[in-house]
Design a protein around this motif. Structure first.
Motif, PDB file in Angstrom:
ATOM      1  N   ARG A  33      19.641 -26.861 -78.572  1.00 22.20           N
ATOM      2  CA  ARG A  33      21.058 -26.892 -78.926  1.00 22.20           C
ATOM      3  C   ARG A  33      21.958 -26.625 -77.724  1.00 22.20           C
ATOM      4  O   ARG A  33      23.150 -26.936 -77.759  1.00 22.20           O
ATOM      5  N   THR A  34      21.406 -26.070 -76.674  1.00 20.33           N
ATOM      6  CA  THR A  34      22.205 -25.756 -75.490  1.00 20.33           C
ATOM      7  C   THR A  34      22.062 -26.799 -74.391  1.00 20.33           C
ATOM      8  O   THR A  34      22.748 -26.709 -73.366  1.00 20.33           O
ATOM      9  N   VAL A  35      21.180 -27.786 -74.571  1.00 20.45           N
ATOM     10  CA  VAL A  35      20.926 -28.798 -73.537  1.00 20.45           C
ATOM     11  C   VAL A  35      22.139 -29.719 -73.406  1.00 20.45           C
ATOM     12  O   VAL A  35      22.653 -30.244 -74.389  1.00 20.45           O
ATOM     13  N   ARG A  58      24.938 -30.809 -78.244  1.00 26.14           N
ATOM     14  CA  ARG A  58      25.866 -30.550 -77.147  1.00 26.14           C
ATOM     15  C   ARG A  58      25.599 -31.427 -75.935  1.00 26.14           C
ATOM     16  O   ARG A  58      26.124 -31.169 -74.847  1.00 26.14           O
ATOM     17  N   LEU A  59      24.836 -32.465 -76.109  1.00 24.16           N
ATOM     18  CA  LEU A  59      24.447 -33.332 -74.997  1.00 24.16           C
ATOM     19  C   LEU A  59      25.667 -34.004 -74.377  1.00 24.16           C
ATOM     20  O   LEU A  59      26.516 -34.553 -75.079  1.00 24.16           O
ATOM     21  N   SER A  81      29.780 -35.150 -78.188  1.00 32.80           N
ATOM     22  CA  SER A  81      29.947 -34.448 -76.907  1.00 32.80           C
ATOM     23  C   SER A  81      29.519 -35.316 -75.722  1.00 32.80           C
ATOM     24  O   SER A  81      29.854 -35.001 -74.575  1.00 32.80           O
ATOM     25  N   LEU A  82      28.774 -36.431 -75.972  1.00 31.79           N
ATOM     26  CA  LEU A  82      28.227 -37.234 -74.880  1.00 31.79           C
ATOM     27  C   LEU A  82      29.343 -37.891 -74.087  1.00 31.79           C
ATOM     28  O   LEU A  82      30.248 -38.505 -74.656  1.00 31.79           O
ATOM     29  N   ARG A  83      29.271 -37.773 -72.769  1.00 35.11           N
ATOM     30  CA  ARG A  83      30.267 -38.371 -71.890  1.00 35.11           C
ATOM     31  C   ARG A  83      29.683 -39.449 -70.979  1.00 35.11           C
ATOM     32  O   ARG A  83      30.411 -40.310 -70.510  1.00 35.11           O
TER      33      ARG A  83
END
Length: 387
Positions: A33-35, A58-59, A81-83
């Motif tokens: 979950r923090t990756v 949270r990728l 969250s992916l950019r």
């Protein structure tokens, strides 16, 4: 005395606590979950990647290599969250990362199947603000019309409604961009913003999804206007660059007045007019003394033969540098133009030699006209040789 046997209560055994399988899974889930950055192994299948993405809320950066799966189902599971998404094929040895642009998703595709772009458009749609790809895009999917598209390091397709962020992106690439496509509505905003190395500019109307790049050779800027209103021509002289080649396609309201701004483009040497070209339009070109090559129609879209042979001969007499005339028209019009040019006093070149003009026609018409050349008029088969 016989020793007393040890009872169970007399024995204390100290052991390390054994973690349960349940606690292992919990720790792994919390770690995932923090990756924020993940490089997916090349052997990962679509089902495995799909399951993994559900555990990475949270990728921010994802790399997927050698995707052997083609359904695109995994794309819809990419977290909000992916950019940055980088997808590379098996032959890629020098990765080209897209970098981050805006608040949306930046995507780089290298060496992947052509249908990957359609999957991206379908599953991600308006989330994509930048698409960097080495695939030759023939049609811009409607879902990607809001994204900056870099087809290669030298080609950029800007979306409609160019803002300051897009212009900043353009300025940062001004040394490498050689081909640029913009909408007609945004053309006035590009005054002074064109990359110094730009060689080909495509200006497209709101319905155009397949940019048509103009040909280019020698110095100056080549421009193609595609499906735009005729008043777009008035902005060309304000770009701050010498327009050497101009190709106009699918402009239904083309009139003599709309071509008047071309007289303020002294570098104009090559002009293509596709669609309806009446005599009044040809007569208006007499104010372009530097015109050397005129194409009426092209190989795919012939000109509507509203012009007459008399108007063509008048233009040839007024534009003394005109030496190449391309015609994609009916056989009757082609024969009439050839006859009119042979009967026209073409005058002499600046060095005193008799002036000549070459008539380029498609193959079938060439077979009919080649035996009639002469009197300062040559007939060649139409070939598109500019790149």
């Amino acid at each position: 005395m016989e020793p007393r046997p040890l009872a169970d209560s007399d024995v204390t055994v100290q052991t390390e606590p054994q973690p349960s399988a349940h606690s292992d899974a919990t720790v792994l889930r919390e770690a995932l979950r923090t990756v924020t950055t993940f490089d997916a192994p090349s052997a990962l299948g679509e089902d495995q990647l799909t399951a993994l993405l559900q555990s990475l809320p949270r990728l921010e950066e994802l790399t997927v290599r050698v995707p052997s799966f083609g359904t695109g189902r995994w794309l819809r599971l990419l977290p909000t969250s992916l950019r940055t998404l980088y997808v590379a094929g098996p032959e890629v040895t020098k990765p080209r990362w897209p970098g981050r642009y805006g608040s949306g998703l930046s995507v780089s595709l290298q060496g992947v199947a052509a249908d990957t772009i359609s999957h991206l458009a379908t599953e991600l749609g308006s989330r994509i603000t930048l698409l960097d790809t080495d695939a030759q895009i023939t049609t811009i999917p409607s879902q990607l019309r809001g994204a900056i598209i870099r087809v290669d390091p030298n080609t950029v397709i800007l979306p409609a409604g160019v803002g300051e962020s897009e212009l900043t992106e353009l300025r940062s690439s001004r040394k490498t961009v050689k081909r640029l496509s913009v909408t007609a509505a945004d053309l006035p905003r590009l005054r002074g913003q064109l990359p110094k190395g730009l060689r080909r500019l495509n200006v497209r109307g709101p319905e155009v999804t397949d940019p048509s790049w103009p040909g280019w050779y020698r110095d100056g800027l080549s421009v193609s206007l595609q499906g735009v209103a005729a008043d777009t021509i008035s902005h060309l002289a304000d770009l701050g660059r010498t327009v050497y080649i101009l190709e106009i396609y699918d402009c239904p309201d083309l009139t003599a007045g709309s071509l008047e701004p071309l007289t303020r483009c002294p570098g104009l040497h090559w002009l293509t007019l596709s669609g309806g070209v009446p005599d009044t339009v040809l007569d208006s070109l007499s104010g372009c003394p530097g015109l050397g090559v005129l194409r009426l129609g092209d190989r795919q879209r012939p000109a509507e033969t509203a012009f007459t042979a008399a108007a063509v001969s008048r233009l040839v007499k007024s534009c003394r540098k005109l030496c190449q005339l391309y015609l994609h028209c009916t056989a009757d019009t082609g024969r009439a133009v050839l006859t009119a040019l042979k009967e026209t006093d073409l005058g002499r070149e600046s060095d005193g030699w008799p002036r000549t003009i070459v008539l380029h026609v498609p193959g079938q018409l060439y077979d009919q006209l080649k035996s009639q050349r002469g009197d300062g008029v040559g007939v060649w088969e139409w070939e598109d040789w500019m790149s």
